[in-house]
Scaffold this motif. Structure first.
Motif, PDB file in Angstrom:
ATOM      1  N   GLU A   1       0.855  -1.045  -0.021  1.00 11.61           N
ATOM      2  CA  GLU A   1      -0.068  -0.120   0.032  1.00 11.61           C
ATOM      3  C   GLU A   1       0.694   1.293   0.011  1.00 11.61           C
ATOM      4  O   GLU A   1       1.813   1.360   0.999  1.00 11.61           O
ATOM      5  CB  GLU A   1      -0.978  -0.059   1.393  1.00 11.61           C
TER       6      GLU A   1
ATOM      7  N   ASP B   1      -0.348   4.545   0.112  1.00 10.46           N
ATOM      8  CA  ASP B   1      -0.977   5.557   0.797  1.00 10.46           C
ATOM      9  C   ASP B   1      -0.321   5.656   2.206  1.00 10.46           C
ATOM     10  O   ASP B   1      -0.595   4.554   3.158  1.00 10.46           O
ATOM     11  CB  ASP B   1      -2.633   5.259   0.672  1.00 10.46           C
TER      12      ASP B   1
ATOM     13  N   LEU C   1      -2.822   5.577   5.067  1.00 13.83           N
ATOM     14  CA  LEU C   1      -3.880   4.302   5.246  1.00 13.83           C
ATOM     15  C   LEU C   1      -2.791   3.080   5.743  1.00 13.83           C
ATOM     16  O   LEU C   1      -3.278   2.283   6.624  1.00 13.83           O
ATOM     17  CB  LEU C   1      -4.265   3.860   3.931  1.00 13.83           C
TER      18      LEU C   1
ATOM     19  N   ASP D   1      -2.915  -3.209  -2.492  1.00 11.69           N
ATOM     20  CA  ASP D   1      -3.587  -2.490  -3.399  1.00 11.69           C
ATOM     21  C   ASP D   1      -3.266  -2.485  -4.692  1.00 11.69           C
ATOM     22  O   ASP D   1      -2.430  -3.184  -5.149  1.00 11.69           O
ATOM     23  CB  ASP D   1      -2.991  -0.819  -2.845  1.00 11.69           C
TER      24      ASP D   1
ATOM     25  N   LEU E   1      -7.054  -4.926  -1.661  1.00  7.96           N
ATOM     26  CA  LEU E   1      -7.877  -3.703  -1.150  1.00  7.96           C
ATOM     27  C   LEU E   1      -7.840  -2.552  -1.962  1.00  7.96           C
ATOM     28  O   LEU E   1      -6.734  -1.943  -2.079  1.00  7.96           O
ATOM     29  CB  LEU E   1      -6.950  -3.252   0.352  1.00  7.96           C
ATOM     30  N   THR E   2      -8.925  -2.128  -2.635  1.00  7.11           N
ATOM     31  CA  THR E   2      -8.951  -1.024  -3.673  1.00  7.11           C
ATOM     32  C   THR E   2     -10.052  -0.383  -3.844  1.00  7.11           C
ATOM     33  O   THR E   2     -11.246  -0.733  -3.371  1.00  7.11           O
ATOM     34  CB  THR E   2      -8.611  -1.854  -4.942  1.00  7.11           C
ATOM     35  N   SER E   3      -9.986   0.940  -4.309  1.00  3.00           N
ATOM     36  CA  SER E   3     -10.965   1.679  -4.541  1.00  3.00           C
ATOM     37  C   SER E   3     -11.906   1.417  -5.872  1.00  3.00           C
ATOM     38  O   SER E   3     -12.790   2.002  -6.128  1.00  3.00           O
ATOM     39  CB  SER E   3     -10.684   3.063  -4.447  1.00  3.00           C
TER      40      SER E   3
ATOM     41  N   ASN F   1     -14.180  -0.290  -8.123  1.00  2.00           N
ATOM     42  CA  ASN F   1     -15.231  -1.043  -7.665  1.00  2.00           C
ATOM     43  C   ASN F   1     -16.272  -1.349  -8.997  1.00  2.00           C
ATOM     44  O   ASN F   1     -17.293  -2.097  -8.735  1.00  2.00           O
ATOM     45  CB  ASN F   1     -16.343  -0.109  -6.786  1.00  2.00           C
TER      46      ASN F   1
ATOM     47  N   LYS G   1     -13.635  -3.343  -1.221  1.00  2.00           N
ATOM     48  CA  LYS G   1     -13.607  -2.231  -2.030  1.00  2.00           C
ATOM     49  C   LYS G   1     -13.470  -1.348  -0.759  1.00  2.00           C
ATOM     50  O   LYS G   1     -14.080  -1.101   0.255  1.00  2.00           O
ATOM     51  CB  LYS G   1     -14.950  -2.093  -2.581  1.00  2.00           C
ATOM     52  N   LYS G   2     -12.547  -0.363  -0.849  1.00  2.92           N
ATOM     53  CA  LYS G   2     -12.437   0.669  -0.336  1.00  2.92           C
ATOM     54  C   LYS G   2     -13.541   1.861  -0.394  1.00  2.92           C
ATOM     55  O   LYS G   2     -13.966   2.136  -1.607  1.00  2.92           O
ATOM     56  CB  LYS G   2     -11.033   1.689  -0.422  1.00  2.92           C
ATOM     57  N   PRO G   3     -13.885   2.547   0.628  1.00  9.23           N
ATOM     58  CA  PRO G   3     -13.467   2.328   2.096  1.00  9.23           C
ATOM     59  C   PRO G   3     -14.269   1.292   2.635  1.00  9.23           C
ATOM     60  O   PRO G   3     -15.399   0.842   2.256  1.00  9.23           O
ATOM     61  CB  PRO G   3     -14.011   3.497   2.762  1.00  9.23           C
ATOM     62  N   PHE G   4     -13.299   0.431   3.626  1.00  9.23           N
ATOM     63  CA  PHE G   4     -14.002  -0.741   4.100  1.00  9.23           C
ATOM     64  C   PHE G   4     -13.969  -0.469   5.789  1.00  9.23           C
ATOM     65  O   PHE G   4     -13.232   0.257   6.373  1.00  9.23           O
ATOM     66  CB  PHE G   4     -13.098  -1.879   3.725  1.00  9.23           C
TER      67      PHE G   4
END
Length: 217
Positions: free
Chosen positions: A8, A10, A13, A52, A79-81, A83, A101-104
């Motif tokens: 990741e 970020d 995060l 990510d 873990l990803t945005s 969708n 899917k983020k946000p989780f």
């Protein structure tokens, strides 16, 4: 204590996830790019990877595809945005075990991690690593880099017996009994089957005048 690789980039995060997961008792290694992740997998063994997708060097899909191609079977969660259905499909195509899917919700992540680790633990108890090969006990299958090695039915019977009694000498009589074969040509056929198993990568010793032994890896 399960070892987890978190990939990741970020900073906020990743710092939060490392802190929260370590509080849950996990051992975390953080990689902020695909190259860092590859380096980490070369020098460490992990029970789980959290990936990510949008990361430097390569995206997470390409990273996992490369790892799977090299024989790395570590359970993985994206873990990803992203969708959309295409991204979801791509994630599973390259070998992901789960996709969040983020946000989780952090509690949901913990539940999914625990479930995947349990599944992996149960699977490992059904497996025997043999050099570069993997033997699955329940299905009597031999895998080479994830690909099934094909055997004839009689070879399959010998495969099972040899792994059940790995590092033990098994007499020719016992092996022939396993094959339900007692005629005069049976010993010649047995030698042919053993040769096929050896070619697949199994170290089978001939114990002169007695039988054979699958040497422990």
């Amino acid at each position: 204590m399960a070892r987890i690789l978190l990939v990741e980039d970020d900073a906020i995060l990743s710092e939060t996830l490392v802190e929260l997961l370590e509080d849950e008792g996990y051992n975390l290694t953080l990689a902020q790019s695909a190259n860092e992740a590859l380096e980490a997998t070369y020098s460490n063994e992990f029970e789980l990877m959290l990936l990510d997708v949008n990361i430097p060097d390569q995206n997470g899909f390409e990273l996992l595809q490369m790892l799977r191609s090299s024989g790395n079977t570590t359970p993985s969660i994206f873990l990803t945005s992203l969708n959309d259905i295409a991204s979801l499909s791509r994630g599973f195509e390259v070998g992901a075990d789960d996709y969040i899917k983020k946000p989780f919700d952090f509690d949901e992540l913990i539940i999914r991690i625990q479930a995947l680790l349990r599944k992996s633990f149960n699977a490992k108890n059904n497996e025997i690593k043999y050099n570069s090969l993997l033997y699955k006990i329940s299905t009597n299958e031999l895998l080479d880099a994830g690909r099934l090695v094909q055997f004839a039915p009689q070879e399959q019977k010998l495969l099972s017996l040899l792994f059940k009694r790995i590092d033990e000498t098994i007499t020719k009589q016992e092996l022939l009994h396993e094959l339900d074969s007692v005629n005069e040509s049976s010993e010649g056929a047995l030698r042919v089957y053993i040769t096929k198993l050896r070619k697949a990568g199994l170290e089978i010793q001939t114990i002169k005048g007695t039988g054979y032994r699958l040497v422990k890896a």
